[in-house]
Design an enzyme around this catalytic site. Structure first.
Site, PDB file in Angstrom:
ATOM      1  N   LYS A   8      30.858 105.354  18.010  1.00 28.16           N
ATOM      2  CA  LYS A   8      31.597 105.141  19.269  1.00 28.16           C
ATOM      3  C   LYS A   8      32.429 106.365  19.669  1.00 28.16           C
ATOM      4  CE  LYS A   8      34.032 101.545  17.948  1.00 28.16           C
ATOM      5  NZ  LYS A   8      33.543 101.265  16.596  1.00 28.16           N
ATOM      6  N   ARG A  81      38.632  94.439  21.519  1.00 21.45           N
ATOM      7  CA  ARG A  81      37.959  94.076  20.272  1.00 21.45           C
ATOM      8  C   ARG A  81      38.017  92.580  20.018  1.00 21.45           C
ATOM      9  NH1 ARG A  81      38.757  99.430  17.577  1.00 21.45           N
ATOM     10  NH2 ARG A  81      37.640  99.494  15.613  1.00 21.45           N
ATOM     11  N   ARG A 120      33.336 111.046   7.053  1.00 20.79           N
ATOM     12  CA  ARG A 120      33.931 111.382   8.343  1.00 20.79           C
ATOM     13  C   ARG A 120      35.234 112.168   8.176  1.00 20.79           C
ATOM     14  NH1 ARG A 120      33.837 106.516  12.576  1.00 20.79           N
ATOM     15  NH2 ARG A 120      35.509 105.577  11.377  1.00 20.79           N
ATOM     16  N   ARG A 154      40.590 109.935   7.616  1.00 19.45           N
ATOM     17  CA  ARG A 154      41.409 108.778   8.003  1.00 19.45           C
ATOM     18  C   ARG A 154      41.698 107.905   6.795  1.00 19.45           C
ATOM     19  NH1 ARG A 154      38.366 106.085  13.043  1.00 19.45           N
ATOM     20  NH2 ARG A 154      39.118 104.264  11.937  1.00 19.45           N
ATOM     21  N   ARG A 165      36.256  96.003   7.355  1.00 16.46           N
ATOM     22  CA  ARG A 165      36.228  96.399   8.772  1.00 16.46           C
ATOM     23  C   ARG A 165      34.967  95.885   9.457  1.00 16.46           C
ATOM     24  NH1 ARG A 165      37.046 102.575   8.514  1.00 16.46           N
ATOM     25  NH2 ARG A 165      37.008 102.448  10.783  1.00 16.46           N
TER      26      ARG A 165
HETATM   27  P1  AMP Z   1      39.026 102.745  15.356  1.00 16.87           P
HETATM   28  O1  AMP Z   1      39.522 104.143  15.360  1.00 16.87           O
HETATM   29  O2  AMP Z   1      38.547 102.279  16.687  1.00 16.87           O
HETATM   30  O3  AMP Z   1      38.020 102.503  14.259  1.00 16.87           O
HETATM   31  O4  AMP Z   1      40.291 101.830  14.996  1.00 16.87           O
HETATM   32  C1  AMP Z   1      40.984 101.991  13.772  1.00 16.87           C
HETATM   33  C2  AMP Z   1      41.775 100.734  13.463  1.00 16.87           C
HETATM   34  O5  AMP Z   1      42.773 100.515  14.471  1.00 16.87           O
HETATM   35  C3  AMP Z   1      40.973  99.449  13.424  1.00 16.87           C
HETATM   36  O6  AMP Z   1      40.343  99.226  12.177  1.00 16.87           O
HETATM   37  C4  AMP Z   1      42.060  98.417  13.707  1.00 16.87           C
HETATM   38  O7  AMP Z   1      42.873  98.198  12.578  1.00 16.87           O
HETATM   39  C5  AMP Z   1      42.921  99.141  14.738  1.00 16.87           C
HETATM   40  N1  AMP Z   1      42.454  98.876  16.134  1.00 16.87           N
HETATM   41  C6  AMP Z   1      41.953  99.784  17.009  1.00 16.87           C
HETATM   42  N2  AMP Z   1      41.660  99.208  18.183  1.00 16.87           N
HETATM   43  C7  AMP Z   1      41.971  97.896  18.051  1.00 16.87           C
HETATM   44  C8  AMP Z   1      41.877  96.783  18.903  1.00 16.87           C
HETATM   45  N3  AMP Z   1      41.400  96.895  20.167  1.00 16.87           N
HETATM   46  N4  AMP Z   1      42.281  95.582  18.427  1.00 16.87           N
HETATM   47  C9  AMP Z   1      42.786  95.442  17.180  1.00 16.87           C
HETATM   48  N5  AMP Z   1      42.892  96.457  16.314  1.00 16.87           N
HETATM   49  C10 AMP Z   1      42.495  97.684  16.729  1.00 16.87           C
END
Ligand code: AMP
Length: 214
Positions: A8, A81, A120, A154, A165
């Site tokens: 993404k 999400r 990553r 990360r 996740r």
């Molecule tokens: P990402 O970078 O999109 O993989 O997001 C990293 C982490 O941030 C996720 O595993 C969630 O813990 C949190 N997160 C990001 N976006 C959302 C969302 N829209 N709703 C809930 N948690 C989120």
């Protein structure tokens, strides 16, 4: 939309540039808040470092502000999400007179996801993503764009958190794909994210291009 490691962020960075849209990544916004070390940052860390979704009330408040600040084309990455988040977003976009045009859904196999996530790396300054095998920077360990900035991993990109996740994605986020699937006015683009980033980007750009010409 797509499970973690589907690509993404990589695709969103490319599409944002290609179509001149503002790229808003909820994960990136939350990581910035975490890095500041505020009360909110500590709250976000509790969920993110456990591989869980941040509760809707917190997400919606932060993202409504971010979305409200964008004038022009908007590309959302990682948000919404949950169905609750999607409903709140719909209401806000309709108030702003900014309809949702397209949803890109990316799929990827679990072994591909695990290999991508554990290798990553990212630039803590500009957010640009790299991979130790599949997307190397010119100088090992440093961002191509920010030169002297060292790449980091990360805290939630560990093998131990991948399953957690993925479960969050399939249980809480998959219903959002179904929520959008029934909507006629929306262009739905489903892509196989197992492939090379260039191939995926080519397909999505082509599909979104038809929308840009309308
Ligand atoms: P990402 O970078 O999109 O993989 O997001 C990293 C982490 O941030 C996720 O595993 C969630 O813990 C949190 N997160 C990001 N976006 C959302 C969302 N829209 N709703 C809930 N948690 C989120």
């Amino acid at each position: 939309m797509g499970p973690p490691g589907a690509g993404k962020g990589t695709q969103a960075q490319r599409l944002g540039k290609e179509f001149g849209m503002v790229h808003l990544s909820s994960g990136e916004i939350f990581r910035e808040a975490k890095a500041v070390g505020s009360e909110l940052g500590r709250k976000l860390a509790r969920y993110m470092d456990a591989g869980e979704l941040v509760p809707d009330e917190i997400v919606v408040e932060i993202m409504a502000d971010a979305v409200g600040c964008v004038d022009g084309g908007l590309l959302l990455d990682g948000f919404p999400r949950t169905v609750v988040q999607a409903e709140v977003l719909d209401a806000q976009l309709s108030k702003m007179g900014k309809p949702l045009d397209a949803v890109v859904v990316m799929t990827a196999d679990t072994d591909v996801i695990a290999a991508r996530i554990t290798g990553r790396r990212a630039c803590p300054r500009c957010g640009r993503g790299y991979h130790v095998k599949f997307m190397l920077p010119v100088r090992e360990g440093f961002c191509d764009d920010c030169d002297t900035v060292e790449l980091i991993q990360r805290s939630d990109d560990s093998e131990a958190l991948v399953r957690q996740r993925l479960e969050a994605y399939y249980v809480q986020t998959q219903p959002v794909v179904d929520y959008y699937r029934g909507r006629e006015s929306l262009l739905k683009i489903e892509v196989d994210g197992n492939r090379e980033a260039d191939d995926v980007a080519g397909e999505v750009i082509l599909a979104l291009g038809s929308l840009a010409r309308d």
